[in-house]
Design an enzyme around this catalytic site. Structure first.
Site, PDB file in Angstrom:
ATOM      1  N   SER A  23       0.815  -1.214   0.000  1.00 26.42           N
ATOM      2  CA  SER A  23       0.000   0.000   0.000  1.00 26.42           C
ATOM      3  C   SER A  23       0.856   1.274   0.000  1.00 26.42           C
ATOM      4  CB  SER A  23      -0.885  -0.008   1.248  1.00 26.42           C
ATOM      5  OG  SER A  23      -1.672   1.153   1.276  1.00 26.42           O
ATOM      6  N   ASN A  71       9.597   8.507   4.331  1.00 24.31           N
ATOM      7  CA  ASN A  71       8.452   9.246   3.816  1.00 24.31           C
ATOM      8  C   ASN A  71       7.563   9.689   4.958  1.00 24.31           C
ATOM      9  OD1 ASN A  71       5.464   8.134   3.648  1.00 24.31           O
ATOM     10  ND2 ASN A  71       6.801   6.335   3.661  1.00 24.31           N
ATOM     11  N   ALA A  72       6.972  10.857   4.728  1.00 23.50           N
ATOM     12  CA  ALA A  72       5.983  11.382   5.677  1.00 23.50           C
ATOM     13  C   ALA A  72       4.839  11.941   4.842  1.00 23.50           C
ATOM     14  CB  ALA A  72       6.601  12.452   6.558  1.00 23.50           C
ATOM     15  N   GLY A  74       1.801  11.216   5.029  1.00 23.42           N
ATOM     16  CA  GLY A  74       0.666  11.571   5.888  1.00 23.42           C
ATOM     17  C   GLY A  74      -0.641  11.005   5.376  1.00 23.42           C
ATOM     18  N   ASN A 129      -4.529  -0.880   8.342  1.00 25.64           N
ATOM     19  CA  ASN A 129      -3.279  -0.251   8.786  1.00 25.64           C
ATOM     20  C   ASN A 129      -3.501   0.243  10.215  1.00 25.64           C
ATOM     21  OD1 ASN A 129      -1.077   1.353   9.251  1.00 25.64           O
ATOM     22  ND2 ASN A 129      -1.397   2.719   7.499  1.00 25.64           N
ATOM     23  N   CYS A 132      -1.797   3.993  12.787  1.00 18.67           N
ATOM     24  CA  CYS A 132      -2.261   5.381  12.933  1.00 18.67           C
ATOM     25  C   CYS A 132      -2.561   5.733  14.381  1.00 18.67           C
ATOM     26  CB  CYS A 132      -3.523   5.582  12.128  1.00 18.67           C
ATOM     27  SG  CYS A 132      -3.302   5.012  10.486  1.00 18.67           S
ATOM     28  N   THR A 195       6.496   0.862   7.931  1.00 12.77           N
ATOM     29  CA  THR A 195       7.797   1.542   7.998  1.00 12.77           C
ATOM     30  C   THR A 195       8.278   1.719   9.446  1.00 12.77           C
ATOM     31  OG1 THR A 195       6.622   3.641   7.932  1.00 12.77           O
ATOM     32  CG2 THR A 195       7.466   2.808   5.843  1.00 12.77           C
ATOM     33  N   GLY A 245       9.001  -5.507   3.439  1.00 10.39           N
ATOM     34  CA  GLY A 245      10.117  -4.728   3.969  1.00 10.39           C
ATOM     35  C   GLY A 245      11.389  -4.940   3.178  1.00 10.39           C
ATOM     36  N   GLY A 246      11.674  -3.997   2.294  1.00  9.36           N
ATOM     37  CA  GLY A 246      12.951  -4.011   1.577  1.00  9.36           C
ATOM     38  C   GLY A 246      13.088  -5.107   0.546  1.00  9.36           C
TER      39      GLY A 246
HETATM   40  C1  FMN Z   1       5.604   6.523  -0.055  1.00 13.10           C
HETATM   41  C2  FMN Z   1       5.026   5.446   0.821  1.00 13.10           C
HETATM   42  C3  FMN Z   1       3.672   5.480   1.147  1.00 13.10           C
HETATM   43  C4  FMN Z   1       3.112   4.486   1.970  1.00 13.10           C
HETATM   44  N1  FMN Z   1       1.771   4.513   2.257  1.00 13.10           N
HETATM   45  C5  FMN Z   1       1.222   3.509   3.004  1.00 13.10           C
HETATM   46  C6  FMN Z   1      -0.184   3.490   3.258  1.00 13.10           C
HETATM   47  O1  FMN Z   1      -0.965   4.330   2.782  1.00 13.10           O
HETATM   48  N2  FMN Z   1      -0.679   2.494   4.059  1.00 13.10           N
HETATM   49  C7  FMN Z   1       0.131   1.509   4.580  1.00 13.10           C
HETATM   50  O2  FMN Z   1      -0.361   0.615   5.289  1.00 13.10           O
HETATM   51  N3  FMN Z   1       1.468   1.498   4.320  1.00 13.10           N
HETATM   52  C8  FMN Z   1       2.016   2.470   3.567  1.00 13.10           C
HETATM   53  N4  FMN Z   1       3.374   2.448   3.282  1.00 13.10           N
HETATM   54  C9  FMN Z   1       4.209   1.349   3.815  1.00 13.10           C
HETATM   55  C10 FMN Z   1       4.477   0.273   2.754  1.00 13.10           C
HETATM   56  O3  FMN Z   1       3.264  -0.323   2.315  1.00 13.10           O
HETATM   57  C11 FMN Z   1       5.439  -0.827   3.309  1.00 13.10           C
HETATM   58  O4  FMN Z   1       4.844  -1.440   4.444  1.00 13.10           O
HETATM   59  C12 FMN Z   1       6.789  -0.257   3.713  1.00 13.10           C
HETATM   60  O5  FMN Z   1       7.219   0.738   2.806  1.00 13.10           O
HETATM   61  C13 FMN Z   1       7.868  -1.334   3.822  1.00 13.10           C
HETATM   62  O6  FMN Z   1       8.039  -2.017   2.606  1.00 13.10           O
HETATM   63  P1  FMN Z   1       9.183  -1.627   1.522  1.00 13.10           P
HETATM   64  O7  FMN Z   1      10.486  -1.553   2.267  1.00 13.10           O
HETATM   65  O8  FMN Z   1       9.133  -2.714   0.508  1.00 13.10           O
HETATM   66  O9  FMN Z   1       8.802  -0.301   0.965  1.00 13.10           O
HETATM   67  C14 FMN Z   1       3.945   3.435   2.471  1.00 13.10           C
HETATM   68  C15 FMN Z   1       5.314   3.416   2.124  1.00 13.10           C
HETATM   69  C16 FMN Z   1       5.860   4.384   1.307  1.00 13.10           C
HETATM   70  C17 FMN Z   1       7.317   4.306   0.968  1.00 13.10           C
END
Ligand code: FMN
Length: 305
Positions: A23, A71-72, A74, A129, A132, A195, A245-246
Site C-alpha cells: 500500500s 516518507n511522511a 501523511g 493499517n 495510525c 515503515t 520490507g525491503g
Molecule cells: C511513499 C510510501 C507510502 C506508503 N503509504 C502507506 C499506506 O498508505 N498504508 C500503509 O499501510 N502502508 C504504507 N506504506 C508502507 C508500505 O506499504 C510498506 O509497508 C513499507 O514501505 C515497507 O516495505 P518496503 O520496504 O518494501 O517499501 C507506504 C510506504 C511508502 C514508501
C-alpha cells in the site's frame, strides 16, 4: 516442462502467485497499467483510504537515505467515496484480487469503512493499517498496544465477512504479542512490516529534511528487521503471514518465504524499478525450476535454524 505451482491461499482467497503490491507504493494500480500486466500480480493493495479525502502532510515529504527512503506522506488519499466511484470501474477489468488498505483516527472510522467496503463486490479483502494514532486514546498508535490492536480488529471483523489482513507496525517491543492479539480478534492474515520511524537532518540549515520532522523508513535498509519480525510472528500465529520490507529482488522474496511468509508485498522497489513485481514473480519461478521444486509450498516455512 511443467511449470511450478505458484498459487497460495490467503484465507479463502487464492492468489496466482505470492507477489502483492504494498500500500502507498502502487497508487490505485492504474498508474502502473501501461508499464506492467496487472493481471500477472498475485494481489493488488491500493493506497491507504480514509472516510474523507486527505491532503496528507506538507512537503518535503520524501527523502532518500542510505539503502532506503524516509516518507511522511501523511496518508494522502481521495477518500473511500471517490475511490469507489472513480477507481473501482477500472480495477473491475482485472481478475487480480484487490485488497483495500484502510486507516482511521478512531475505531468507529475503521468500522464504518469496513461496512462500506463489505458491499463492494470487486474488493476481495481489507488490509487494516493499525499504525495510525488513535485520537480518542491521546494519539497513541493502535498498533503499539495489543488491547487497542485487538479492539480495532474486532470492531472491523463485526462489519465484514471479507478477508481481513492486519498490517503491523514494527515500532514495538514485542511484535509477536500484537500478532497474537489481532489473530484472536479475527484477522484472517497478518502483514508486516510497515515503515520504521526515522529522521534525517540537513546539516547546513540544522533543520529536518522532512517538514513532519520524522518519517517512515522503508527499502533495503529495513529488510533484516522485517525478516526477523516475520520469523518471530510465524512461530506464534496460525493465520498466513505476508512479509513486507525491503524486498527488491526474487532472492529477497524467497528469504521471506523460507522464513515462513505465505506471500510478500513489494513497496519501495516499485519506485526504483516499476516492473520489479513482475521480475520478482519470474525470479521466484526460475528459482523453483532450478531447485527442482514443483510448488511454492515446497519452500514456504522451510527455514532451519
Ligand atoms: C511513499 C510510501 C507510502 C506508503 N503509504 C502507506 C499506506 O498508505 N498504508 C500503509 O499501510 N502502508 C504504507 N506504506 C508502507 C508500505 O506499504 C510498506 O509497508 C513499507 O514501505 C515497507 O516495505 P518496503 O520496504 O518494501 O517499501 C507506504 C510506504 C511508502 C514508501
Amino acid at each position: 516442462m511443467i511449470r511450478p505451482d505458484l498459487t497460495v491461499d490467503i484465507g479463502k482467497i487464492k492468489l496466482k502467485n505470492p507477489v502483492m503490491t504494498a500500500s502507498g507504493t502502487f497508487g490505485y494500480a492504474e498508474e502502473f497499467n501501461n508499464i506492467i500486466d496487472l493481471n500477472r500480480l498475485g494481489g493488488i493493495i491500493v493506497k491507504g483510504l480514509s472516510l474523507k479525502p486527505s491532503y496528507g502532510n506538507p512537503p518535503p515529504r520524501v527523502v532518500e537515505t542510505s539503502c532506503g527512503m524516509l516518507n511522511a506522506i501523511g496518508l494522502e488519499n481521495i477518500g473511500i467515496e471517490a475511490f469507489v466511484k472513480k477507481k473501482i470501474p477500472f480495477l473491475k477489468t482485472f481478475d487480480t484480487p484487490l485488497f483495500v488498505n484502510i486507516y482511521g483516527k478512531q475505531i468507529d472510522e475503521y468500522a464504518e469503512l469496513a461496512s462500506i467496503i463489505d458491499s463492494i463486490e470487486k474488493i476481495e479483502g481489507i488490509e487494516i493499517n493499525i499504525s495510525c494514532p488513535n485520537v480518542k486514546a491521546g494519539g497513541i498508535a493502535f498498533g503499539v498496544d495489543s488491547k487497542q490492536a485487538f479492539n480495532v480488529v474486532a470492531s472491523v471483523r463485526k462489519e465484514t465477512s471479507k478477508i481481513l489482513i492486519v498490517k503491523l507496525s514494527p515500532n514495538v517491543t514485542d511484535i509477536a504479542e500484537i500478532a497474537e492479539a489481532v489473530e484472536l480478534a479475527g484477522a484472517d492474515s497478518i502483514s508486516l512490516i510497515n515503515t520504521i520511524t526515522g529522521m534525517a537532518i540537513d546539516i547546513d540549515s540544522g533543520r529536518s529534511r522532512l517538514a513532519n520532522i520524522t518519517g517512515g523508513l522503508s527499502g533495503p535498509a529495513i529488510k533484516p528487521v522485517a525478516l526477523r519480525m516475520v520469523w518471530q510472528v510465524v512461530q506464534k500465529v496460525k493465520v498466513p503471514v505476508i512479509g513486507i520490507g525491503g524486498i527488491m529482488t526474487a532472492e529477497d522474496a524467497i528469504e521471506f518465504l523460507i522464513a515462513g511468509a505465505t506471500a510478500v508485498q513489494i513497496g519501495t522497489a516499485n519506485f526504483v524499478n516499476s516492473a520489479s513485481t513482475i521480475e520478482i514473480i519470474d525470479g521466484i519461478e526460475a528459482f523453483l525450476i532450478k531447485k527442482g521444486f514443483s510448488s511454492i509450498k515446497d519452500i514456504i516455512g522451510t527455514f532451519a535454524c
